[in-house]
Design a protein around this motif. Structure first.
Motif, PDB file in Angstrom:
ATOM      1  N   VAL A 171      14.735  12.951  29.312  1.00  0.00           N
ATOM      2  CA  VAL A 171      15.063  13.859  30.207  1.00  0.00           C
ATOM      3  C   VAL A 171      15.033  15.229  29.484  1.00  0.00           C
ATOM      4  CG1 VAL A 171      15.681  12.376  31.936  1.00  0.00           C
ATOM      5  CG2 VAL A 171      17.368  13.528  30.563  1.00  0.00           C
ATOM      6  N   PRO A 175      12.139  23.351  31.056  1.00  0.00           N
ATOM      7  CA  PRO A 175      11.328  23.369  32.116  1.00  0.00           C
ATOM      8  C   PRO A 175      10.542  24.458  31.961  1.00  0.00           C
ATOM      9  CG  PRO A 175      13.651  23.018  32.813  1.00  0.00           C
ATOM     10  CD  PRO A 175      13.813  23.208  31.243  1.00  0.00           C
ATOM     11  N   SER A 183       9.353  15.407  32.316  1.00  0.00           N
ATOM     12  CA  SER A 183      10.074  15.491  33.417  1.00  0.00           C
ATOM     13  C   SER A 183      10.213  14.239  34.461  1.00  0.00           C
ATOM     14  CB  SER A 183       9.738  16.844  34.139  1.00  0.00           C
ATOM     15  OG  SER A 183       8.706  16.659  34.869  1.00  0.00           O
ATOM     16  N   GLN A 184       9.253  13.662  34.505  1.00  0.00           N
ATOM     17  CA  GLN A 184       9.065  12.357  35.064  1.00  0.00           C
ATOM     18  C   GLN A 184       9.637  11.169  34.526  1.00  0.00           C
ATOM     19  OE1 GLN A 184       5.066  12.185  35.906  1.00  0.00           O
ATOM     20  NE2 GLN A 184       4.911  14.169  36.929  1.00  0.00           N
ATOM     21  N   VAL A 216      14.765  25.014  39.353  1.00  0.00           N
ATOM     22  CA  VAL A 216      14.133  24.320  38.402  1.00  0.00           C
ATOM     23  C   VAL A 216      13.191  23.248  39.050  1.00  0.00           C
ATOM     24  CG1 VAL A 216      14.542  22.172  36.583  1.00  0.00           C
ATOM     25  CG2 VAL A 216      16.268  24.198  36.750  1.00  0.00           C
ATOM     26  N   THR A 217      13.713  22.797  40.168  1.00  0.00           N
ATOM     27  CA  THR A 217      12.938  21.944  41.099  1.00  0.00           C
ATOM     28  C   THR A 217      11.586  22.536  41.385  1.00  0.00           C
ATOM     29  OG1 THR A 217      14.685  20.845  42.069  1.00  0.00           O
ATOM     30  CG2 THR A 217      12.623  20.732  43.324  1.00  0.00           C
ATOM     31  N   LEU A 220       9.158  22.854  38.125  1.00  0.00           N
ATOM     32  CA  LEU A 220       8.871  21.501  37.911  1.00  0.00           C
ATOM     33  C   LEU A 220       7.606  21.055  39.102  1.00  0.00           C
ATOM     34  CD1 LEU A 220      11.911  19.305  37.248  1.00  0.00           C
ATOM     35  CD2 LEU A 220      10.474  20.235  35.538  1.00  0.00           C
TER      36      LEU A 220
END
Length: 884
Positions: A171, A175, A183-184, A216-217, A220
């Motif tokens: 992980v 980013p 990230s997945q 960050v979300t 991504l």
């Protein structure tokens, strides 16, 4: 290592920073005096100490194994107080991140040369079984000549690392620079480093990372979908953008196969040769071969002619071969044209996703060029999407001196002369906003999330625009208890506002000197342009409301023309929730400029002339409610609240009906004006009885009963001559004569649970099932047309002239030509956000105004006459009567 002045044979001078998992110091070798960068692990005594020391030692081992001019060399490895250390070359030019911070975007050739060097180093590491896994500008260091060197292998791992260590590092990464598969949680591969190389190349060329968001979300999500602004927007050559875009593909198999392949394309571009992402046609390759080898080519041709002359018997065979080559060449050219067509359409979509100034015009130019190649419904749909965008058109060069980015003064008070209201900022950190009326009484007090940077009242003094340091922009309206956040995603805070005369648009100036055009109905920015607007020269509109004016830092007048979306409005009410009703809940009255639709809270009314919106008839509990315009007013009906109405005077006065409970056994399904007497009909679904009731508006006494088992939908002709009903369970439509007592006629359909819609002349009925839409002649009872789609159908509505049928699926709305069913266009969602699926659809009865309600409570209004005029100017008009 605080307090230490020596580690091994090195004297500590000063800290240089942190990298990976360690601290880096400037140090000098005691014996030789050589300056080095000394790195030691920054770990405490926690449970992860052993793991982090293991990773630090791994970085030292990896660097010691790599000997490449593009990789930062390591001089010595040692241990001090049970902690490992290593000394490496001192990068006197700092990091690439420092260079980009100081100078911004690099020239294309310089950027390509630097990235080619880094790609060579990455390939060398890959060849030795090592993945870097944290490639970013901070980890690329520059020597005294500015040459890049790859460093900080703190997250690197050998290709055959242990499963435990790989899982721990799965992980990690940065980013925006890390590939989506990292990230997945998937195991990284060399393709992940290639993605990071593409992100660094983008940063070099654009002066900013490819993926920027507020969280960050969000970053991504942009990475996962490959949503990066095309580099052509920054003046980067198209082939270089293609190289970068191939490296940034979300799917592994779509990227370069290796860092060496990326380097080859960069070197090819630097040498002026063709790149692999744009293969040359056979004809071009042949012409280049001839130019590069004229003597050899001449010799070959002379020999060929001699052979042909001496072998006359071979002429027929040679002609056949030539014909075959011609056919092959034509096929290659056709394939090449197809590839270019698809590539340009992809570029158009990227342009329209960015909402940057100039992209609307560029997209339309590309679409017009492709229309000459192959006209299609897809091109027309993309053109409609482009027309739904706003744009800026600059007149002359803009002065973008860096001195404009000074800190603005905090706005503490704003006064509205028209209403006598004032807004005052105070409290802790200037976050409390107080609204006072003409007499000095407090109307509202609320807290914002950060200090206020801008306040501006509209001309009427009943709406206030508020900007704050948190980059959010708010709007307060008279009667609201607090300000509502409207705009997100700007790169810096708003410091000045300029209201347009129609009160629906605001020009916003930000700290970085950019202009944003804020649409209050959409609750988002239409377009953005970096213009270099100084903080002490706020923008203003010209008298016609068509241009934004300001003065630059040298007091030179500047202006920018504003192009508004054509033929579309986005109504996004504050607080509206999108609950799907069991029948169409949307109605339009273009004559009075009004729109009504139903959400979880009740029937809403939007005044198109003033932009005012309000909830006029509230729901009781979770009842189903229907609402329709009368000839002068608004009628609603709900299972619990019964029949309720407001006349035109009450609507104009802003009257509101609060929620009322009752024991009404029915819900209003459809209300429409009829040409015949009486002037209108209201169709009610009575529960629990299996029947529909017909009555007159504002009454409850049934006039006619239509028995229908498991009733689902009902439609009436405009002249009140026929009614059609459908069932949840039965595959049959019943046609009722409203002027007689004769039994209904049956239309056999293939699906149950169909929505219904009569054509304006009442002669054709549209039956909308989940998988099929069928058109039926109501006189003969014959099916005259069938439409199919891959998405499930929802409902349909007819244009006032009956020549177009708008059909709504689970994801989009399509316009069909009625006489042959051909799709002439798909209507896009003009919002920046993807939005939600459509749930209701309606045409105005007089004008070609089409409304789409969506689950989020917003409504999109399409003026098809305006759109058709714009398409005609582009040469992309839709044919309504002729076949394609």
């Amino acid at each position: 290592m605080a307090g230490l002045d020596r580690i091994g044979p090195y004297i500590i001078d000063s800290p240089l920073g942190e990298g990976g998992m360690g601290e880096v110091f400037l140090a000098f070798h005691e014996a030789t005096g050589r300056a080095v960068a000394l790195k030691v692990p920054a770990v405490g005594g926690g449970s992860q100490r052993a793991s982090l020391l293991k990773r630090f030692a791994q970085e030292a081992r990896m660097l010691s194994l790599l000997d490449h001019p593009g990789i930062l060399p390591i001089y010595e490895v040692g241990e001090f107080q049970d902690r490992p250390w290593f000394a490496m070359k001192l990068a006197e030019g700092g990091t690439l991140a420092d260079r980009l911070q100081e100078t911004g975007a690099q020239p294309p050739r310089k950027a390509a040369e630097m990235l080619a060097t880094v790609a060579s180093a990455v390939q060398y590491a890959h060849d030795h079984g090592i993945l870097h896994r944290d490639l970013k500008p901070h980890n690329i260091l520059l020597d005294e000549k500015g040459q890049p060197m790859l460093g900080d292998f703190g997250l690197a791992r050998p290709a055959r690392a242990s499963a435990e260590l790989s899982h721990t590092l799965a992980v990690l990464g940065t980013p925006g620079y890390a590939a989506p598969e990292v990230s997945q949680g998937r195991t990284p591969s060399p393709a992940a480093d290639i993605f990071s190389l593409g992100a660094i190349l983008y940063h070099l060329l654009a002066g900013r990372p490819p993926f920027k968001g507020d969280s960050v979300t969000q970053v991504l999500e942009l990475v996962a979908h490959g949503r990066a602004v095309p580099l052509t927007h920054y003046g980067v050559p198209l082939d270089l953008w293609r190289i970068c875009r191939k490296s940034l593909e979300p799917e592994l198999e779509d990227r370069y196969a290796s860092a060496a392949a990326l380097e080859r394309d960069l070197r090819a571009w630097l040498d002026g040769r063709g790149v692999s992402v744009r293969p040359l046609s056979p004809l071009v390759r042949l012409s280049r071969l001839i130019r590069r080898n004229p003597l050899v080519t001449a010799l070959i041709l002379t020999t060929a002619f001699a052979i042909i002359a001496s072998l006359g018997s071979m002429l027929i065979s040679m002609k056949r071969v030539q014909q075959a080559d011609t056919v092959q060449l034509q096929a290659d050219q056709q394939v090449s044209a197809e590839h270019r067509h698809l590539e340009r359409l992809g570029h158009v979509r990227l342009l329209l996703d960015s909402h940057r100034a100039g992209h609307r015009r560029e997209a339309l130019d590309l679409l017009q060029a492709e229309w000459t190649f192959r006209p299609s419904e897809l091109l027309r749909s993309l053109a409609i999407r482009a027309l739904a965008h706003g744009d800026f058109v600059t007149e002359g060069p803009l002065n973008e001196k860096t001195g404009i980015f000074a800190k603005p003064q905090r706005h503490r008070r704003a006064f509205a002369p028209a209403s006598g209201r004032s807004a005052t900022v105070g409290g802790s950190h200037d976050r409390e906003l107080r609204i006072m009326d003409r007499s000095g009484g407090t109307e509202a007090v609320f807290q914002l999330e950060d200090s206020v940077t801008a306040l501006q009242w509209n001309q009427a003094g009943n709406e206030l625009a508020v900007g704050c340091l948190a980059k959010n922009t708010y709007l307060w309206k008279v009667g609201d208890a607090s300000a509502v956040s409207h705009v997100h995603g700007r790169e810096s805070a708003a410091i000045a506002f300029a209201w347009h005369s129609d009160q629906r648009l605001i020009a916003c100036q930000t700290e970085e000197g950019a202009l944003h055009l804020w649409d209050l109905e959409r609750r988002e920015d239409l377009v953005m342009q970096r213009c270099g607007v100084p903080v002490n020269h706020p923008p203003r509109w010209d008298a016609a409301g068509a241009q934004i004016l300001w003065s630059d830092v040298d007091n030179n007048p500047c202006r920018i023309a504003v192009i508004l979306p054509a033929g579309v409005r986005m109504l996004r009410p504050v607080g509206a929730e999108g609950h799907r009703e069991s029948f169409c809940t949307l109605d339009l009255d273009a004559r009075l400029g009004r729109v009504t639709w139903v959400t979880d809270e009740g029937a809403r009314l939007w005044d198109l002339k003033t932009g005012a919106h309000r909830l006029v008839i509230a729901k009781y509990g979770t009842e189903w409610m229907g609402a329709r315009f009368l000839s002068d007013g608004l009628q609603s009906c709900g299972w619990s609240s019964g029949l309720r109405s407001l006349d035109g005077v009450a609507l104009s006065a802003g009257r509101h009906l609060a929620a009322e409970g009752g024991q009404a056994p029915y819900v209003g399904a459809v209300l429409l004006d009829a040409a015949a007497e009486p002037p209108g009909w209201l169709a009610l679904l009575e529960r629990p009885a299996n029947r529909f009731l017909l009555t007159h508006p504002n009454t409850t006494r049934p006039v006619k009963v239509l028995a229908q088992k498991d009733p689902f939908s009902i439609a009436l002709t405009p002249d009140a001559r026929l009614a059609a009903t459908s069932s949840f369970q039965e595959r049959s439509i019943q046609l009722w004569s409203l002027s007689s007592t004769s039994p209904p006629r049956h239309l056999p359909v293939q699906e149950a649970g169909c929505n219904l819609a009569f054509a304006p002349d009442g002669l054709t009925l549209a039956v909308v099932g989940r998988h099929l839409v069928t058109l039926w002649n109501t006189s003969s009872g014959q099916c005259v047309l069938t439409l199919a789609a891959t998405d499930p159908f929802h409902m349909a509505t007819w244009s006032p002239d009956g020549r177009l049928l708008a059909v709504q699926t689970a994801t989009r709305t399509r316009l069909h030509r009625v006489h042959d069913g051909a799709v002439i266009a798909e209507l896009p969602n003009p919002s920046l956000e993807p939005g939600s699926r459509p749930v209701a659809l309606a045409f105005d009865k007089q004008e070609s105004l089409l409304g789409e309600q969506r689950e989020d409570g917003s409504v999109i209004l399409w003026n098809l006459n305006t759109i058709q005029r714009e398409l005609l100017l582009l040469g992309m008009d839709w044919p309504v009567n002729e076949g394609r």
